[in-house]
Write an enzyme that holds these catalytic residues in place. Sequence first.
Site, PDB file in Angstrom:
ATOM      1  CG  ASP A   2      -2.076   1.099   1.130  1.00 43.96           C
ATOM      2  OD1 ASP A   2      -3.228   0.530   0.750  1.00 43.96           O
ATOM      3  OD2 ASP A   2      -1.836   1.927   1.423  1.00 43.96           O
ATOM      4  CG  HIS A  42      -6.761  12.625  -9.664  1.00 39.18           C
ATOM      5  ND1 HIS A  42      -6.747  11.684  -8.706  1.00 39.18           N
ATOM      6  CD2 HIS A  42      -7.520  13.570  -9.234  1.00 39.18           C
ATOM      7  CE1 HIS A  42      -7.816  11.873  -7.924  1.00 39.18           C
ATOM      8  NE2 HIS A  42      -8.174  13.061  -8.179  1.00 39.18           N
ATOM      9  CD  GLU A  64      -4.466   4.195  -1.707  1.00 42.69           C
ATOM     10  OE1 GLU A  64      -4.614   4.630  -0.669  1.00 42.69           O
ATOM     11  OE2 GLU A  64      -5.269   4.207  -2.827  1.00 42.69           O
ATOM     12  CG  ASN A  86      -4.443  11.195  -6.493  1.00 40.03           C
ATOM     13  OD1 ASN A  86      -3.581  11.175  -7.268  1.00 40.03           O
ATOM     14  ND2 ASN A  86      -4.804  10.074  -5.881  1.00 40.03           N
ATOM     15  CG  ASP A 129      -3.326   8.280 -12.975  1.00 42.41           C
ATOM     16  OD1 ASP A 129      -3.838   7.858 -11.918  1.00 42.41           O
ATOM     17  OD2 ASP A 129      -4.067   8.711 -14.067  1.00 42.41           O
ATOM     18  NE  ARG A 178      15.305  -8.463  -3.786  1.00 36.96           N
ATOM     19  CZ  ARG A 178      15.393  -9.896  -3.356  1.00 36.96           C
ATOM     20  NH1 ARG A 178      16.168 -10.260  -2.379  1.00 36.96           N
ATOM     21  NH2 ARG A 178      14.619 -10.532  -4.074  1.00 36.96           N
ATOM     22  NE  ARG A 210      11.251 -15.783  -8.144  1.00 36.65           N
ATOM     23  CZ  ARG A 210      11.293 -17.153  -7.751  1.00 36.65           C
ATOM     24  NH1 ARG A 210      12.525 -17.900  -7.631  1.00 36.65           N
ATOM     25  NH2 ARG A 210      10.359 -17.531  -7.277  1.00 36.65           N
TER      26      ARG A 210
END
Length: 341
Positions: free
Chosen positions: A200, A213, A243, A208, A217, A263, A232
């Site tokens: 999240d 927006h 989101e 936003n 995006d 990572r 991978r």
Amino acid sequence: MLDHLEHVARLTHGRDRDVLDATLADVVLATLQARAVVLWEVLPGDEGELLDVRAHARADALPAPMSAAGGSAPAWPRLSERPELVQVLHAEVTTVIGDGRGTRILVPLRTETQRRLVLDVALAGPADAQARRVAEGMGRIYVNVINLLDASERDTLTGLLNRKSFDDTFYKATRSSHEAAAEAQRRVDSGAHHWLGVIDVDHFKSVNDRFGHLIGDEVLLLMARLLRSTFRHDDRLYRFGGEEFVALVRADDAVAAAAAFERLRTAVEGHSFPQVGRVTVSIGYTAVRPFDTPADAFERADRAVYQAKAQGRNRVVCFESDVAPQAGQPLQHAGGDVDLF
């Protein structure tokens, strides 16, 4: 003519991608009476591009090698080891070459999601113009069907899998098509697991509100790119809306799973997002258990991401080690005007 129409009908029937790959190889083999047909796909690798055999059919009916995507094949060959494929992919033009036992028709294919494939048709004799047109035509039909499947299964903004496709792809990734119980037990015995993570974007509403927006995006597009570069090629990546992203990844143990999600968190934190600057994510993840439903696994990962938010965001929380030990106590929701989501 009727035989050709039947082959086209087979190629456009169904929604399972592995079946579609195998059908393409079988149809081209039968239509052109070929010696063998291989459908190659180019995959990214840490030390150069690799090749996966998506499908393989042979006239002599010997067992075809399993796709590397299925996890049972040997190491993927490097694309650089196949100069004829390098050439046809670079030129993006169908090529006919001799192979010592006949001829090969190499048809480059590219989907709208930029998958790169080569339809490799080995003939016992020379390849005439009609054989070349048939191979190219079957390849185009295959790509059109793949594009239609992508349009229904992928998020239009990011190109990641969408929420609607989650259940089917979850089961396909975590269940064997045969003997599901035995396969699940083998995963447990070997220590190999799938892990489901919910990602999240922190304070995305303020992005936003402050930048609009369009910039929001762009953040989501860059987030999708970071997911692809971190995990991978055979891990399943989804955008669930807004989101929220989901990653279904394969890792041998809890340490490897934790490292993979960490990572991603580090990559996002260290990335400079145009105009916005620094963006962070909160990640919750869980081990996928034998016979888990998608809803069960998602619910556990969602509880973990909620705890990550409640503990200050920009962190990775594991359900099994961080949330389950507190199962006897309700998760503490932050009070007041703290914006968890």
